[in-house]
Design a protein around this motif. Sequence first.
Motif, PDB file in Angstrom:
ATOM      1  N   ARG A 185       1.479 -10.400   4.459  1.00 45.15           N
ATOM      2  CA  ARG A 185       2.023  -9.108   4.853  1.00 45.15           C
ATOM      3  C   ARG A 185       3.462  -8.980   4.364  1.00 45.15           C
ATOM      4  N   TRP A 186       4.239 -10.058   4.486  1.00 44.41           N
ATOM      5  CA  TRP A 186       5.628 -10.017   4.030  1.00 44.41           C
ATOM      6  C   TRP A 186       5.720  -9.960   2.520  1.00 44.41           C
ATOM      7  N   ASP A 187       4.765 -10.572   1.819  1.00 47.57           N
ATOM      8  CA  ASP A 187       4.729 -10.441   0.363  1.00 47.57           C
ATOM      9  C   ASP A 187       4.512  -8.983  -0.029  1.00 47.57           C
ATOM     10  N   ILE A 188       3.650  -8.294   0.704  1.00 48.77           N
ATOM     11  CA  ILE A 188       3.397  -6.878   0.449  1.00 48.77           C
ATOM     12  C   ILE A 188       4.656  -6.064   0.736  1.00 48.77           C
ATOM     13  N   GLU A 189       5.332  -6.365   1.841  1.00 50.94           N
ATOM     14  CA  GLU A 189       6.590  -5.677   2.170  1.00 50.94           C
ATOM     15  C   GLU A 189       7.619  -5.892   1.060  1.00 50.94           C
ATOM     16  N   SER A 190       7.705  -7.117   0.545  1.00 44.44           N
ATOM     17  CA  SER A 190       8.655  -7.417  -0.539  1.00 44.44           C
ATOM     18  C   SER A 190       8.312  -6.629  -1.795  1.00 44.44           C
ATOM     19  N   PHE A 191       7.018  -6.505  -2.091  1.00 39.70           N
ATOM     20  CA  PHE A 191       6.606  -5.725  -3.256  1.00 39.70           C
ATOM     21  C   PHE A 191       7.050  -4.272  -3.106  1.00 39.70           C
ATOM     22  N   PHE A 192       6.818  -3.676  -1.930  1.00 37.80           N
ATOM     23  CA  PHE A 192       7.200  -2.280  -1.754  1.00 37.80           C
ATOM     24  C   PHE A 192       8.711  -2.098  -1.739  1.00 37.80           C
TER      25      PHE A 192
END
Length: 185
Positions: free
Chosen positions: A92-99
């Motif tokens: 989930r945090w990887d996705i947040e970092s991508f956005f």
Amino acid sequence: SHKDFDLLQAEGKHFVCRIKIKTTRTIIKQNLVPEDTHIFYDAEVLLGTPGVNQSETPVRVVGYKIAGSTFYVATDRHDLTAEQVAKIYKLRWDIESFFKWWKKHLKVYHLIARSEYGVMVQILGGLISYLLMAIYCHDKFNEKVSIKRIRQLRNDIQNELRYPLSGDRAVKKRTKKKKKKSAKT
């Protein structure tokens, strides 16, 4: 609100959600914790204070430590291992970092599409645009993508659209038009 966990489960929606370390947990069933992992807690619990704000439906809570930080994650997923639950929260945090990267570099502040297909098209379109800009900036100027170069490219494209002829011919033709206009006045 702990009642949201009840609502999510009643609607049949899966979740993996971080909860505060100090959240009151009434243990219903303690699960075995694997040895030699960063997992230190795995239990089925009711969240909140009894008689005040306690959830009615039990959730699974997994506790783990990474790099000195302690995390507690609530989920309805009993079919996954504690390691998998922790990994889902990390993703989930990887996705947040991508956005975060997406917003910073592509200046996209919200997604236009709401369907899975539409979101994928917008993300892929943005990534392709960024990669093309990166290639352009590297090849033409030997530098990283910058807003200065994006604006310059935009202006070049707009000028090309206004004056479709290329090179010296276009400049000569525009100069002739300007001379004719000034001669008439």
